[in-house]
Design an enzyme around this catalytic site. Structure first.
Site, mmCIF file in Angstrom:
data_model
loop_
_atom_site.group_PDB
_atom_site.id
_atom_site.type_symbol
_atom_site.label_atom_id
_atom_site.label_comp_id
_atom_site.label_asym_id
_atom_site.label_seq_id
_atom_site.Cartn_x
_atom_site.Cartn_y
_atom_site.Cartn_z
ATOM 1 N N ASP A 76 0.837 -0.767 0.136
ATOM 2 C CA ASP A 76 -0.306 -0.101 -0.040
ATOM 3 C C ASP A 76 0.704 1.361 0.114
ATOM 4 O O ASP A 76 0.419 2.445 0.523
ATOM 5 C CB ASP A 76 -0.888 -0.045 1.372
ATOM 6 N N GLU A 98 -0.923 -8.702 -1.500
ATOM 7 C CA GLU A 98 -1.352 -7.917 0.141
ATOM 8 C C GLU A 98 -2.612 -7.272 -0.209
ATOM 9 O O GLU A 98 -3.001 -6.505 -0.253
ATOM 10 C CB GLU A 98 -0.700 -8.013 -0.021
ATOM 11 N N GLU A 112 -2.623 5.197 3.263
ATOM 12 C CA GLU A 112 -2.071 4.127 3.323
ATOM 13 C C GLU A 112 -3.439 3.041 3.125
ATOM 14 O O GLU A 112 -3.291 2.470 1.577
ATOM 15 C CB GLU A 112 -1.272 2.758 4.211
ATOM 16 N N HIS A 182 7.171 4.363 12.215
ATOM 17 C CA HIS A 182 7.374 5.486 10.988
ATOM 18 C C HIS A 182 6.203 5.289 11.190
ATOM 19 O O HIS A 182 6.185 6.722 9.331
ATOM 20 C CB HIS A 182 8.522 4.415 10.339
ATOM 21 N N ARG A 184 3.590 8.193 9.278
ATOM 22 C CA ARG A 184 3.447 9.181 9.057
ATOM 23 C C ARG A 184 2.004 10.058 10.345
ATOM 24 O O ARG A 184 1.991 11.092 10.760
ATOM 25 C CB ARG A 184 2.583 9.392 7.694
ATOM 26 N N HIS A 214 14.585 4.707 11.141
ATOM 27 C CA HIS A 214 13.930 4.579 10.055
ATOM 28 C C HIS A 214 15.129 5.758 9.299
ATOM 29 O O HIS A 214 15.985 6.882 9.760
ATOM 30 C CB HIS A 214 12.811 5.216 9.595
#
Length: 357
Positions: A76, A98, A112, A182, A184, A214
């Site tokens: 994604d 997925e 995502e 990580h 957002r 990251h």
């Protein structure tokens, strides 16, 4: 995607690889992909993910004119959506590995959730890792064929783990915590709260925390600043996949907001606290290997202390489980694609008739 590429090759379907540059320095030989034809892109990272989608689409679209019959994308990310949009625009049919993961909230995770929904809406073949993911797709009345295959991330994990040396005794890792973050949606208050939880854990109990930085420069800089001076925290440079799997296996507890780690931790039998408010992978929580704790410092520290202090509770979460597949997703996906090509060559009018929901 490495297991899928190799499984296709085993069936005489030679894939070409598009490496978008999301992971700089990716060594294809490390995944036994070095002999496949590959096109690498060095696309600059974007603070705005939508801008990165546009860059990926523009870079890939010219390669699809008169090119492949099928474009396979995974996950994604902005790279996945950009590639899928290039396929949709060029009239190249898209397969989504997925497919069907959903939180039901467009903001968690953002972007995502929107990206995977958009890919699934236009894909011809949808490879759902679980029955729950397939049910999400059916509820959305997607037009593509849905196939429950398991997730190829589990294939990759089991392959990598089989090549690692035997793990050390559990006594040596009794108080080791591995942390990654990580997402957002955590970039503002969430990162600070996670860092505060890690500081609290050092004050409450005798733990060693390994924090994997990251590659994103914003997250890296922020977490390095927040964790500066915490003697019980070791900052670790971004890891290769095999190194990360070895570190996960050596931990007593994992704290992460990663989707992939939500699949890997149960398979390794390592308790996981998910640093998110919602998850598109509820199966790990349902089987008892993971708990959803969000980003509250108090909630994270309390949950971690309970698990580390209670051997029985830790043992309940440390059972190996495979809620996301048995490690044979790639051969199943390759078989479906092979059948799809056979139907295409035979001139079948409706390639969606072979739908293994």
């Amino acid at each position: 995607m490495a297991p899928v590429a190799r499984a296709l090759a085993d069936r005489g379907i030679a894939p070409s690889l598009l490496v978008t540059g999301q992971h700089p320095g990716l060594d294809l030989d490390e995944y036994r992909l070095g002999h496949f034809p590959a096109r690498r892109f060095e696309l600059p990272g974007e603070e705005d993910p939508h801008a990165h989608v546009a860059r990926v689409t523009a870079a890939i679209a010219p390669l699809l004119d008169g090119g492949p019959t099928l474009l396979v994308v995974q996950g994604d990310t902005s790279s996945a959506l950009g590639a899928a949009l290039a396929g949709f625009t060029a009239g190249v049919l898209v397969a989504h590995v997925e497919a069907g993961l959903r939180t039901g909230d467009p903001a968690l995770p953002w972007p995502e959730e929107e990206y995977r929904t958009a890919i699934d809406a236009g894909a011809e073949l949808l490879f759902a890792p679980t029955e729950t993911a397939a049910a999400n797709l059916r509820a959305e009345q997607v037009q593509g064929a849905i196939h429950v295959t398991g997730n190829t991330g589990v294939d990759a994990l089991l392959e990598i783990e089989s090549a690692l040396p035997p793990p050390s005794s559990r006594a040596g890792r009794a108080k080791t915590i591995l942390v990654t973050c990580h997402r957002r949606e955590s970039w503002s208050d969430g990162l600070a709260s996670i860092a505060a939880a890690l500081a609290d854990l050092g004050a409450i109990t005798d733990v060693r925390i390994n924090f994997v930085l990251h590659p994103n420069p914003h997250i890296r800089k922020r977490m390095a600043e927040l964790l500066d001076g915490q003697r019980h925290v070791t900052l670790i440079e971004p890891c290769s996949h095999p190194e990360l799997i070895a570190r996960m296996r050596a931990a007593a507890l994992i704290l992460s907001d990663s989707g992939g780690i939500q699949e890997e931790a149960p398979a390794l039998g390592v308790p996981l606290l998910v640093l998110r408010e919602k998850t598109e992978r509820p199966e790990g929580v349902a089987c008892g290997n993971a708990r959803l704790v969000g980003t509250s410092a108090e909630a994270i520290a309390a949950a971690a202390c309970r698990i580390l202090a209670d051997p029985a509770e830790h043992a309940r979460m440390a059972r190996r489980a495979l809620p996301y597949g048995d490690g044979r997703a790639a051969p199943r996906i390759a078989a479906v694609i092979d059948d799809w090509f056979s139907l295409s060559r035979s001139g079948a009018k409706n390639l969606r008739l072979r739908n293994s929901t």
